[in-house]
Motif scaffolding. Structure first.
Motif, short mmCIF file in Angstrom:
data_model
loop_
_atom_site.label_atom_id
_atom_site.label_comp_id
_atom_site.label_asym_id
_atom_site.label_seq_id
_atom_site.Cartn_x
_atom_site.Cartn_y
_atom_site.Cartn_z
N GLN A 149 16.38 6.90 -27.59
CA GLN A 149 16.53 6.29 -28.92
C GLN A 149 17.99 6.45 -29.35
N TYR A 150 18.76 5.36 -29.25
CA TYR A 150 20.15 5.40 -29.68
C TYR A 150 20.20 5.33 -31.21
N PRO A 151 21.27 5.83 -31.81
CA PRO A 151 21.37 5.85 -33.27
C PRO A 151 21.11 4.47 -33.88
N GLY A 152 20.16 4.41 -34.81
CA GLY A 152 19.88 3.17 -35.52
C GLY A 152 19.07 2.16 -34.72
N GLU A 153 18.59 2.55 -33.55
CA GLU A 153 17.84 1.61 -32.72
C GLU A 153 16.43 2.13 -32.43
N GLY A 154 15.62 1.27 -31.82
CA GLY A 154 14.26 1.65 -31.47
C GLY A 154 14.20 2.36 -30.13
N LEU A 155 13.00 2.80 -29.77
CA LEU A 155 12.77 3.47 -28.49
C LEU A 155 12.91 2.48 -27.35
N GLN A 156 13.65 2.89 -26.31
CA GLN A 156 13.80 2.07 -25.12
C GLN A 156 13.34 2.88 -23.91
N LEU A 157 12.63 2.24 -23.00
CA LEU A 157 12.27 2.90 -21.76
C LEU A 157 13.52 3.14 -20.94
N LEU A 158 13.70 4.39 -20.50
CA LEU A 158 14.85 4.72 -19.65
C LEU A 158 14.42 4.71 -18.18
N LEU A 159 13.33 5.41 -17.87
CA LEU A 159 12.82 5.41 -16.51
C LEU A 159 11.40 5.92 -16.50
N LYS A 160 10.72 5.72 -15.36
CA LYS A 160 9.35 6.22 -15.26
C LYS A 160 9.03 6.56 -13.81
N ALA A 161 7.97 7.35 -13.63
CA ALA A 161 7.46 7.68 -12.30
C ALA A 161 5.94 7.76 -12.40
N THR A 162 5.25 7.21 -11.44
CA THR A 162 3.80 7.10 -11.55
C THR A 162 3.02 7.98 -10.60
N LYS A 163 3.69 8.62 -9.63
CA LYS A 163 2.97 9.54 -8.77
C LYS A 163 3.88 10.66 -8.31
N ALA A 164 3.25 11.71 -7.80
CA ALA A 164 3.98 12.92 -7.42
C ALA A 164 5.09 12.60 -6.42
N ASP A 165 6.24 13.24 -6.62
CA ASP A 165 7.44 13.13 -5.80
C ASP A 165 8.20 11.82 -5.98
N ASP A 166 7.68 10.93 -6.81
CA ASP A 166 8.43 9.71 -7.15
C ASP A 166 9.68 10.09 -7.94
N LYS A 167 10.76 9.37 -7.72
CA LYS A 167 11.96 9.55 -8.52
C LYS A 167 12.21 8.27 -9.30
N GLY A 168 12.28 8.39 -10.62
CA GLY A 168 12.67 7.27 -11.46
C GLY A 168 14.16 7.35 -11.70
N SER A 169 14.82 6.19 -11.78
CA SER A 169 16.26 6.19 -12.02
C SER A 169 16.68 4.94 -12.77
N ASN A 170 17.73 5.09 -13.59
CA ASN A 170 18.26 3.97 -14.36
C ASN A 170 19.53 4.43 -15.04
N LYS A 171 20.57 3.61 -15.03
CA LYS A 171 21.83 3.86 -15.73
C LYS A 171 22.44 5.21 -15.36
#
Lengths: 111, 116
Positions: A38-60
């Motif tokens: 959540q950047y100042p003055g903005e809404g929630l944005q998805l940054l990254l996710k992982a759905t199972k064990a040992d998964d690595k999520g990445s972004n920016k």
């Protein structure tokens, strides 16, 4: 029930420093894990996710690895920028459709 | 297409009044969620719609809170007899499917409600 625990902030870093924000969870099922920002003055944005064990999520340049054995999903970035200053939320979804959030960790990056 | 939109962005009301908050989800998303975020806290779940029906309303704090989604798209959160403790940011989110743990929820900018 489900719960998420994040390290308390604010986390204060100088530009180009290494970032870790800790997140641990308890869940009734096998959850998917998320980081939102959540950047100042903005809404929630998805940054990254992982759905199972040992998964690595990445972004920016951010990444987080789903560690089932330690029930953790720590957020890391090798070199933070002033523009990364924001509040970061760790969240999980156990399959009941609702997201359970941590309290958020504020990151402040100075030049 | 466009993201989730919410109106109004800010709402100031007096204790005891009735308010309506509107959410317009991403086109084609079947699932819609309402959350409430108090200062310094993470969002807390209120209600989840699958299509037109409320699939889970277990997060609504009491019977003063009610939400509808009559045509399976736009949703309205209604709060009767507002109290100062209702002051918070009300967030709406939508997702493509709903009901599965891997589904990603996309959030709107929120409505900041202040009850004087």
């Amino acid at each position: 029930g489900d719960s998420v625990t994040q390290m308390e902030g604010p986390v204060t870093l100088s530009e180009e420093a290494f970032l870790t924000i800790n997140c641990t969870y308890t869940a009734t099922g096998y959850p998917s894990l998320f980081w939102y920002v959540q950047y100042p003055g903005e809404g929630l944005q998805l940054l990254l996710k992982a759905t199972k064990a040992d998964d690595k999520g990445s972004n920016k340049g951010f990444e987080a690895t789903y560690r089932k054995e330690t029930t953790s999903f720590h957020l890391e970035k090798g070199s933070v920028q002033v523009s990364d200053s924001a509040v970061y939320f760790c969240a999980l979804n156990s399959g009941y459709s609702t997201l359970t959030f941590g309290k958020g960790t504020m990151l402040l990056v100075s030049p | 297409g466009a993201g989730v939109s919410q109106t109004p962005s800010n709402k100031v009301t007096e204790k005891g009044k009735y308010v309506e908050l509107r959410c317009d989800p991403i086109s084609g998303h079947t699932a819609l969620y309402w959350y409430r975020q108090s200062l310094g806290q993470g969002p807390e779940f209120l209600i989840y719609f699958q299509g037109t029906g409320a699939a889970d309303d277990s997060g609504l704090p009491n019977d003063r809170f009610f939400a509808v989604r009559p045509e399976g798209s736009v949703s309205t959160l209604k709060i009767q007899r507002t109290e100062r403790g209702d002051s918070a940011v009300y967030l709406c989110a939508s997702s493509l499917i709903g009901g599965v743990r891997t589904d990603t929820q996309y959030f709107g900018p929120g409505t900041r409600l202040t009850v004087l």
